[in-house]
Design a protein around this motif. Structure first.
Motif, PDB file in Angstrom:
ATOM      1  N   LEU A  26       0.822  -1.212   0.000  1.00 51.92           N
ATOM      2  CA  LEU A  26       0.000   0.000   0.000  1.00 51.92           C
ATOM      3  C   LEU A  26       0.855   1.261   0.000  1.00 51.92           C
ATOM      4  CD1 LEU A  26      -2.963  -0.858   2.395  1.00 51.92           C
ATOM      5  CD2 LEU A  26      -3.129  -0.102   0.022  1.00 51.92           C
ATOM      6  N   ARG A  45       0.835   2.037  -4.187  1.00 54.40           N
ATOM      7  CA  ARG A  45      -0.517   2.580  -4.029  1.00 54.40           C
ATOM      8  C   ARG A  45      -1.162   2.900  -5.376  1.00 54.40           C
ATOM      9  NH1 ARG A  45      -2.709   4.055   0.595  1.00 54.40           N
ATOM     10  NH2 ARG A  45      -4.584   5.359   0.600  1.00 54.40           N
ATOM     11  N   SER A  95      -8.691   1.849   1.858  1.00 56.34           N
ATOM     12  CA  SER A  95      -7.480   2.626   2.096  1.00 56.34           C
ATOM     13  C   SER A  95      -7.211   3.590   0.946  1.00 56.34           C
ATOM     14  CB  SER A  95      -6.276   1.690   2.282  1.00 56.34           C
ATOM     15  OG  SER A  95      -5.096   2.422   2.502  1.00 56.34           O
ATOM     16  N   LYS A 125      -6.424   9.163   5.578  1.00 51.74           N
ATOM     17  CA  LYS A 125      -6.188   8.286   6.713  1.00 51.74           C
ATOM     18  C   LYS A 125      -4.946   7.436   6.476  1.00 51.74           C
ATOM     19  CE  LYS A 125     -11.041   7.913   8.143  1.00 51.74           C
ATOM     20  NZ  LYS A 125     -12.175   6.984   8.405  1.00 51.74           N
ATOM     21  N   ALA A 137      -2.473   4.285   6.213  1.00 51.66           N
ATOM     22  CA  ALA A 137      -2.714   2.885   5.844  1.00 51.66           C
ATOM     23  C   ALA A 137      -2.682   1.982   7.075  1.00 51.66           C
ATOM     24  CB  ALA A 137      -1.668   2.430   4.831  1.00 51.66           C
ATOM     25  N   ALA A 172      -6.126   1.235   8.451  1.00 47.62           N
ATOM     26  CA  ALA A 172      -6.865   0.238   7.679  1.00 47.62           C
ATOM     27  C   ALA A 172      -6.306  -1.157   7.923  1.00 47.62           C
ATOM     28  CB  ALA A 172      -6.805   0.579   6.189  1.00 47.62           C
TER      29      ALA A 172
END
Length: 207
Positions: free
Chosen positions: A100, A104, A175, A181, A183, A186
């Motif tokens: 992530l 991403r 996410s 927010k 990662a 999440a």
């Protein structure tokens, strides 16, 4: 196995370079906003050279996604599925967290491909192939857990695999949607959900 000739090795290296350049371009701008001409320009090659290696933008996108997913599947295989059973879930969270952070935009491209697959059969075929490989990894992990716990699953393994896949897929998508927010938030929620799902998945845990 016969090693590739110098010309074959050169062609493979060139193709890998073009996939790398296309990955950066497509991940940054999205499939609909990039042309082969754009990718050729970014790669420093002519449009003819790009067409020599890839018949169309669709063909190039499939190569990009296949390369990225192959790398992720290799990481899951090495660090999670065949890892010690007492650390598989933290290992999974680590791999997904790293992905992530580092990939991403490639995850966004994967969801872009899945949306396009609703209308483009050649994309749908690739999506089914990749999802099938991921489901296979999950089933193998569930079978290892069954052996360790000496307890059968409380549901069909394909149904269990679908739920685990949906948990992972949903966590990644959420996410991506919640850009503000971290990662880690999440991932913590995902680990909590998986632990509770597994607690109800094995028949011995229900006693």
């Amino acid at each position: 196995m016969t090693p590739p000739s110098k010309s074959q090795a050169k062609a493979e290296a060139k193709r890998a370079f073009l996939i790398e350049q296309a990955t950066a371009c497509l991940a940054e701008k999205g499939y609909a906003n990039v042309s082969l001409r754009d990718i050729a320009k970014e790669s420093g090659v002519s449009l003819g050279i790009l067409h020599y290696y890839f018949a169309s933008k669709e063909d190039l996108l499939l190569a990009v996604i296949a390369s990225y997913k192959e790398r992720l599947i290799d990481e899951l295989e090495r660090e999670v599925v065949t890892a010690p059973l007492d650390s598989w879930l933290p290992a999974l969270v680590t791999v997904l967290g790293r992905s992530l952070q580092e990939d991403r935009k490639l995850h966004r491209l994967w969801y872009d491909l899945q949306a396009q697959a609703l209308y483009t059969p050649v994309f749908l075929e690739q999506v089914h192939r990749i999802r099938a490989r991921l489901h296979d990894l999950i089933v193998r992990m569930l079978r290892r857990l069954q052996t360790e716990r000496q307890a059968p699953l409380a549901m069909d393994e394909n149904a269990a695999s679908s739920i685990v896949y949906s948990l992972i897929d949903g966590m990644i998508l959420q996410s991506l949607l919640d850009e503000d927010k971290p990662a880690a938030e999440a991932l913590a929620l995902f680990q909590f959900a998986v632990q509770h799902f597994l607690a109800s998945l094995f028949t011995l845990d229900q006693k």
